[in-house]
Scaffold this motif. Structure first.
Motif, PDB file in Angstrom:
ATOM      1  N   GLU A  59      52.678  25.465  40.082  1.00  0.00           N
ATOM      2  CA  GLU A  59      52.017  26.791  40.268  1.00  0.00           C
ATOM      3  C   GLU A  59      50.899  26.980  39.199  1.00  0.00           C
ATOM      4  O   GLU A  59      51.173  26.773  38.059  1.00  0.00           O
ATOM      5  N   ILE A  60      49.876  27.299  39.724  1.00  0.00           N
ATOM      6  CA  ILE A  60      48.701  27.480  38.955  1.00  0.00           C
ATOM      7  C   ILE A  60      48.512  28.992  38.674  1.00  0.00           C
ATOM      8  O   ILE A  60      48.281  29.760  39.480  1.00  0.00           O
ATOM      9  N   VAL A  61      48.636  29.353  37.173  1.00  0.00           N
ATOM     10  CA  VAL A  61      48.515  30.905  36.872  1.00  0.00           C
ATOM     11  C   VAL A  61      47.123  31.208  36.547  1.00  0.00           C
ATOM     12  O   VAL A  61      46.191  30.114  35.844  1.00  0.00           O
ATOM     13  N   VAL A  62      46.528  32.246  37.204  1.00  0.00           N
ATOM     14  CA  VAL A  62      45.092  32.382  37.119  1.00  0.00           C
ATOM     15  C   VAL A  62      44.912  33.774  36.380  1.00  0.00           C
ATOM     16  O   VAL A  62      45.648  34.410  36.205  1.00  0.00           O
ATOM     17  N   LYS A  63      43.549  33.822  36.088  1.00  0.00           N
ATOM     18  CA  LYS A  63      43.209  34.930  35.265  1.00  0.00           C
ATOM     19  C   LYS A  63      43.542  36.380  36.174  1.00  0.00           C
ATOM     20  O   LYS A  63      43.734  36.276  37.320  1.00  0.00           O
ATOM     21  N   ASN A  64      43.575  37.374  35.218  1.00  0.00           N
ATOM     22  CA  ASN A  64      43.996  38.740  35.979  1.00  0.00           C
ATOM     23  C   ASN A  64      45.314  38.950  36.846  1.00  0.00           C
ATOM     24  O   ASN A  64      45.401  39.855  37.542  1.00  0.00           O
ATOM     25  N   SER A  65      46.051  38.023  36.689  1.00  0.00           N
ATOM     26  CA  SER A  65      47.362  38.022  37.411  1.00  0.00           C
ATOM     27  C   SER A  65      48.361  38.487  36.213  1.00  0.00           C
ATOM     28  O   SER A  65      48.039  38.646  34.926  1.00  0.00           O
ATOM     29  N   ASP A  66      49.712  39.164  36.773  1.00  0.00           N
ATOM     30  CA  ASP A  66      50.489  39.476  35.775  1.00  0.00           C
ATOM     31  C   ASP A  66      50.676  38.471  34.641  1.00  0.00           C
ATOM     32  O   ASP A  66      50.656  38.662  33.369  1.00  0.00           O
ATOM     33  N   ALA A 221      44.476  42.996  24.500  1.00  0.00           N
ATOM     34  CA  ALA A 221      43.272  42.016  24.718  1.00  0.00           C
ATOM     35  C   ALA A 221      43.051  41.577  26.088  1.00  0.00           C
ATOM     36  O   ALA A 221      44.168  41.557  27.118  1.00  0.00           O
ATOM     37  N   PHE A 222      41.988  41.358  26.410  1.00  0.00           N
ATOM     38  CA  PHE A 222      41.700  40.609  27.755  1.00  0.00           C
ATOM     39  C   PHE A 222      40.499  39.764  27.744  1.00  0.00           C
ATOM     40  O   PHE A 222      39.708  39.459  26.809  1.00  0.00           O
ATOM     41  N   LEU A 223      40.169  39.269  28.972  1.00  0.00           N
ATOM     42  CA  LEU A 223      39.184  38.207  29.161  1.00  0.00           C
ATOM     43  C   LEU A 223      37.745  38.724  29.323  1.00  0.00           C
ATOM     44  O   LEU A 223      36.619  37.927  29.152  1.00  0.00           O
ATOM     45  N   LYS A 224      37.640  39.998  29.622  1.00  0.00           N
ATOM     46  CA  LYS A 224      36.394  40.754  29.995  1.00  0.00           C
ATOM     47  C   LYS A 224      36.421  42.111  29.052  1.00  0.00           C
ATOM     48  O   LYS A 224      37.544  42.905  29.190  1.00  0.00           O
ATOM     49  N   GLN A 225      35.410  42.545  28.571  1.00  0.00           N
ATOM     50  CA  GLN A 225      35.146  43.571  27.790  1.00  0.00           C
ATOM     51  C   GLN A 225      35.440  44.973  28.802  1.00  0.00           C
ATOM     52  O   GLN A 225      36.321  45.871  28.496  1.00  0.00           O
ATOM     53  N   LYS A 226      35.172  44.738  30.178  1.00  0.00           N
ATOM     54  CA  LYS A 226      35.213  45.972  31.145  1.00  0.00           C
ATOM     55  C   LYS A 226      36.751  46.410  31.193  1.00  0.00           C
ATOM     56  O   LYS A 226      37.156  47.407  31.437  1.00  0.00           O
ATOM     57  N   ASP A 227      37.624  45.184  31.301  1.00  0.00           N
ATOM     58  CA  ASP A 227      39.045  45.254  31.515  1.00  0.00           C
ATOM     59  C   ASP A 227      39.852  45.979  30.547  1.00  0.00           C
ATOM     60  O   ASP A 227      40.675  46.746  30.566  1.00  0.00           O
ATOM     61  N   LEU A 228      39.069  45.471  29.126  1.00  0.00           N
ATOM     62  CA  LEU A 228      39.628  46.674  27.880  1.00  0.00           C
ATOM     63  C   LEU A 228      39.348  47.651  28.012  1.00  0.00           C
ATOM     64  O   LEU A 228      40.133  48.537  27.745  1.00  0.00           O
ATOM     65  N   GLU A 229      38.023  48.326  28.398  1.00  0.00           N
ATOM     66  CA  GLU A 229      37.867  49.405  28.376  1.00  0.00           C
ATOM     67  C   GLU A 229      38.595  50.516  29.456  1.00  0.00           C
ATOM     68  O   GLU A 229      38.937  51.368  29.283  1.00  0.00           O
ATOM     69  N   VAL A 230      38.987  49.738  30.742  1.00  0.00           N
ATOM     70  CA  VAL A 230      39.797  50.115  31.775  1.00  0.00           C
ATOM     71  C   VAL A 230      41.244  50.536  31.050  1.00  0.00           C
ATOM     72  O   VAL A 230      41.779  51.582  31.309  1.00  0.00           O
ATOM     73  N   GLU A 231      41.606  49.434  30.122  1.00  0.00           N
ATOM     74  CA  GLU A 231      43.033  49.736  29.702  1.00  0.00           C
ATOM     75  C   GLU A 231      42.829  50.627  28.668  1.00  0.00           C
ATOM     76  O   GLU A 231      44.051  51.650  28.678  1.00  0.00           O
ATOM     77  N   LEU A 232      41.832  51.074  27.813  1.00  0.00           N
ATOM     78  CA  LEU A 232      41.863  52.092  26.967  1.00  0.00           C
ATOM     79  C   LEU A 232      41.672  53.357  27.373  1.00  0.00           C
ATOM     80  O   LEU A 232      42.335  54.290  27.000  1.00  0.00           O
TER      81      LEU A 232
END
Length: 647
Positions: A59-66, A221-232
């Protein structure tokens, strides 16, 4: 030489032996390879660069999955470990890894533990590692070599000895630092585009209070800055809803480890909320055919051996108390055996069934110090508990009635965000679950049939059942985003057999009843924590510890009228106080708003002359003027209707 790979869609491909997980992704599509962060071979996480040497399910594990997020957090944890080691060469390390929404590293610094003020400098060093784009290739070294590398660090030495496989351990080389970690990480440090260190807190080594206290550093931590901002932003909202913070601000409860960790003290405000919930739920259950009882918090240990709690639940029970005459008493972790004794006290007829027994039963659990959290995880708790004893042909109807009652209770508390989970046994785990395939299959199918009859959506979870039977769990999310079981209905064929329960049937013969365990609103502690968070401390009027505060414009001129109003409201069962303090009115109003009191009544000359009140509702800027009698009528209607608007 070729090997066979099985994919989640059921397809099978032949590929060259030694092909990497990433090359498998490329063979499917370029977009998949760009999104790949790891792989799973036969259910185990592996790096994207792992060479596949034998037939496997892949199975390939992809970005933004759990699981993809876990890979990112594990990568950041390795970088944090390296950054700390660079800045503080003599620091010792406990465990490192991922948690929900982020990662952590445990440290022990001899001179002084790392403080929150030092996090920005550590974070900058981590970002330098990201910019360096270091290849993070897992490597295997011998246990002996690993122990030499961590010489003098007792925690790392113990981790190596416990986790070594075939005499070797996995490491990552990050510049000059060797990091011991068996986690799967991203192939390159540069892939971590956004990170933030968040906080520090104490954490006992291996979660045992008898062990040294380490300093745990949290981050995300995240692969994109916008994802970090959402988490914060999510974390900011979570902090504002955290029942521990609100509980302190509104003076609801406190826990003092010096007098007992995990043992909350309910202050008058919190006690009022709890008492209101307790009165509500007892009245609701009595209206639905339950008989409320009081049973002792202590019970002979033999009862818990008969029930199976001692065999299956011993680690969560306090040590027995030896009474000196051979009798061993146990602080109860569950109320079930107590209610069984109530049932057994009389000979029962089929005409009496269903027999519904309920109690606000105090229980004690041996929770580890590291797991304790405000009111959500405590050592002493009071469960809204109930047990129904039914004939086999009454099971589905009783289950449906309990579920309808549960949904009705949720509506009164305005709880909407929940889901249903049918929790089954793991048939392979014969140690945890009693071994009777026929009973398990029958009881699980009955619960499923009842849910289907009611037309309710649910998920099925193997391995989540109680040791004595399957259950329906009602799952909710806390303010911190963690999933919690708020309510449960459990079907039990085992305990009636263990305790040799009977009822006399229509044929005059003895028959075995079935037992249904249910908790409508969990424990008073956890439910109050949950409500505090979903309401953000602004409790609906019927639950608010103080429902009205009266503020006289001039205490000398209007104080007596305010006191008269207070007596009228209190006489109509409204929780009310008068603010007689020698403070400015604006200050009093702001403080009442801060305390989230549903109604502020301001009384001055015009109110005194005409028997009026100036009403300001929490969260609103404007006031309205009504007669005191009209306000009393309106607030009584609001309280009686559980603060719902009634047309």
């Amino acid at each position: 030489m070729s090997i066979k790979l099985s994919f989640p869609d059921g397809s099978i491909r032949e590929v060259e032996q030694g092909i990497s997980v990433l090359d498998v992704a490329k063979s499917i599509s370029n977009s998949l390879s760009k999104n790949a962060v790891a792989g799973k071979l036969n259910g185990s996480l592996v790096s994207v660069n792992t060479a596949i040497k034998a037939d496997a399910a892949i199975e390939i594990v992809v970005k933004n999955s759990d699981e993809g997020n876990v890979i990112v957090w594990n990568t950041a944890a390795v970088l944090l470990n390296s950054a700390i080691k660079t800045i503080y060469p003599n620091v010792h390390f406990g465990t490192i890894g991922d948690i929900e929404h982020g990662f952590y590293v445990d440290t022990d610094k001899n001179d002084q533990q790392i403080s929150v003020d030092e996090l920005p400098a550590i974070e900058d060093t981590m970002k330098d590692l990201v910019k360096s784009k270091i290849n993070l290739k897992p490597d295997q070294i011998s246990e002996k070599e690993a122990l030499e590398i961590v010489d003098g660090d007792p925690y790392q030495a113990q981790i190596i000895k416990e986790h070594a496989k075939d005499g070797s351990v996995q490491v990552y080389q990050v510049n000059d630092n060797v990091i011991i970690s068996d986690a799967v990480v991203l192939p390159n440090s540069g892939d971590v585009k956004a990170l933030r260190l968040l906080s520090v807190a104490g954490a006992y080594w291996q979660g045992k209070s008898s062990n040294p206290m380490l300093q745990r550093i949290y981050g995300t931590a995240f692969l994109k800055q916008k994802d970090l901002e959402v988490e914060l932003e999510r974390q900011k909202e979570a902090r504002e809803r955290d029942h521990r913070v609100i509980g302190n601000n509104l003076d609801l409860f406190f826990v003092d480890p010096k007098v007992g960790a995990g043992l909350p003290y309910w202050m008058p405000n919190g006690a009022t909320i709890r008492r209101t919930i307790e009165r509500y739920i007892v009245d609701k259950e009595v209206q639905n055919g339950y008989s409320h009882v009081y049973t002792p918090v202590l019970m002979n240990l033999d009862a818990y051996k008969t029930s199976g709690h001692w065999q299956h639940y011993r680690e969560d029970m306090f040590p027995p108390m030896d009474m000196g005459d051979g009798e061993l008493l146990e602080l109860r972790p569950m109320n079930c055996p107590s209610h069984i004794q109530v049932y057994k006290h009389h000979i029962r007829s089929y005409r009496e069934l269903p027999i519904r027994i309920a109690e606000l039963g105090m229980m004690h659990r041996y929770e580890k110090s590291g797991a304790l959290s405000g009111l959500q995880r405590v050592r002493e708790m009071t469960l809204n508990d109930g047990h129904t004893f039914v004939t086999p042909d009454q099971i589905q109807d009783e289950f449906k009635d309990i579920l309808r009652l549960m949904v009705d209770v949720y509506a009164d508390f305005d709880i909407k965000d929940y889901s249903f989970r049918l929790s089954y046994r793991d048939p392979e785990n014969t140690e945890k679950y009693f071994d009777d395939d026929e009973i398990w299959n029958h009881s699980q199918s009955m619960l499923k049939g009842a849910m289907d009859d009611l037309g309710l959506d649910y998920v099925e979870a193997e391995g989540e059942a109680a040791f004595y039977g399957p259950k329906l769990d009602v799952q909710t999310k806390t303010a911190m985003g963690n999933e919690e079981t708020l309510s449960t209905i459990q079907l039990d064929f085992m305990l009636p057999k263990q305790f040799d329960l009977h009822y006399v049937g229509a044929d005059g013969e003895e028959h075995r009843p079935v037992m249904i365990h249910r908790g409508l609103v969990s424990t008073m502690e956890r439910f109050t924590a949950y409500l505090t968070e979903i309401y953000k401390g602004a409790f609906p009027t019927w639950l608010a510890p103080k429902q009205v505060t009266i503020i006289p414009v001039n205490d000398e001129l209007h104080g007596e009228y305010a006191d008269q109003l207070q007596k009228k409201l209190a006489g109509n069962n409204v929780r009310v106080s008068v603010d007689h303090r020698n403070e400015k009115m604006g200050y009093k109003i702001r403080e009442a708003q801060t305390q989230k009191i549903p109604y502020i009544l301001v009384v001055g000359d015009s109110e005194l002359e005409s028997d009026l009140v100036s009403v300001r509702k929490y969260g609103e800027e404007n006031s309205t003027s009504v007669s005191s009698d009209k306000f009393i009528q309106d607030i009584q209607n609001e309280i009686n209707n559980y603060s719902r608007k009634v047309n």
